[in-house]
Design a protein around this motif. Structure first.
Motif, PDB file in Angstrom:
ATOM      1  N   SER A  14     -21.826 -31.912  54.862  1.00 15.97           N
ATOM      2  CA  SER A  14     -21.718 -32.674  53.623  1.00 15.97           C
ATOM      3  C   SER A  14     -22.950 -32.384  52.774  1.00 15.97           C
TER       4      SER A  14
ATOM      5  N   ARG B 280     -13.812 -22.153  61.653  1.00 16.66           N
ATOM      6  CA  ARG B 280     -14.181 -23.114  60.618  1.00 16.66           C
ATOM      7  C   ARG B 280     -12.969 -23.443  59.766  1.00 16.66           C
TER       8      ARG B 280
ATOM      9  N   LYS C  23     -12.002 -28.663  55.147  1.00 15.62           N
ATOM     10  CA  LYS C  23     -12.629 -29.841  55.749  1.00 15.62           C
ATOM     11  C   LYS C  23     -14.140 -29.704  55.874  1.00 15.62           C
ATOM     12  N   SER C  24     -14.669 -28.554  55.475  1.00 16.42           N
ATOM     13  CA  SER C  24     -16.111 -28.291  55.603  1.00 16.42           C
ATOM     14  C   SER C  24     -16.589 -28.566  57.024  1.00 16.42           C
ATOM     15  N   THR C  25     -15.803 -28.129  57.970  1.00 17.86           N
ATOM     16  CA  THR C  25     -16.088 -28.401  59.371  1.00 17.86           C
ATOM     17  C   THR C  25     -15.921 -27.130  60.200  1.00 17.86           C
TER      18      THR C  25
ATOM     19  N   SER D 293     -17.435 -30.371  67.055  1.00 16.61           N
ATOM     20  CA  SER D 293     -17.242 -30.271  65.615  1.00 16.61           C
ATOM     21  C   SER D 293     -18.588 -30.346  64.918  1.00 16.61           C
ATOM     22  N   CYS D 294     -18.692 -29.649  63.806  1.00 21.75           N
ATOM     23  CA  CYS D 294     -19.878 -29.727  62.963  1.00 21.75           C
ATOM     24  C   CYS D 294     -19.391 -29.941  61.538  1.00 21.75           C
ATOM     25  N   ALA D 295     -19.579 -31.151  61.038  1.00 20.94           N
ATOM     26  CA  ALA D 295     -19.122 -31.505  59.696  1.00 20.94           C
ATOM     27  C   ALA D 295     -20.274 -31.364  58.714  1.00 20.94           C
TER      28      ALA D 295
END
Length: 124
Positions: free
Chosen positions: A23, A70, A74-76, A19-21
């Motif tokens: 922010s 993507r 969830k911006s992930t 996963s790549c979150a």
């Protein structure tokens, strides 16, 4: 900033999902890419996805085994890695495709906002 997670130790043939979150990073109209770096080797491109379109492209070495998706809400981004091989062992990083750079690029210099990597180890 970007935060990669989900790495671990698996056996050859297993699957793993990274996963790549994101922010505080504006992702509209750009893409997100994954790279990896094995000990003693240069960082190499793995896959990238257009954040708005969902279109993706892959390195030949992972094509057909890895799937990058993507979740905008969830911006992930998720890198599904299947049929893992020992040569997939590396630290995996995610980064933002710089706006205006060529779509389809595999150069590290066309990406920014590199997150901390996550270690993936595949045993034979």
């Amino acid at each position: 900033q970007l935060q990669a997670s989900g790495g671990g130790l698996v056996q050859a043939g297993d699957s793993l999902r990274l996963s790549c979150a994101a922010s505080g990073v504006w992702l509209n109209y750009v893409g997100l890419g994954w790279f990896r770096q094995a000990p003693g080797k240069e960082r190499e491109f793995v896959a990238a996805v257009g954040w708005s379109s969902g279109a993706s492209y892959y390195a030949d070495s992972v094509k057909g085994r890895f799937i990058l998706t993507r979740d905008i809400a969830k911006s992930t981004a998720f890198l599904e890695m299947n049929s893992l091989k020992p040569e997939d062992t590396a630290v995996y990083y995610c980064a933002v495709h710089i706006l205006g750079r060529r779509w389809g690029t595999t150069r590290t210099t066309d990406f920014r906002s590199w997150g901390r990597g996550t270690q993936v180890t595949v045993s034979s």
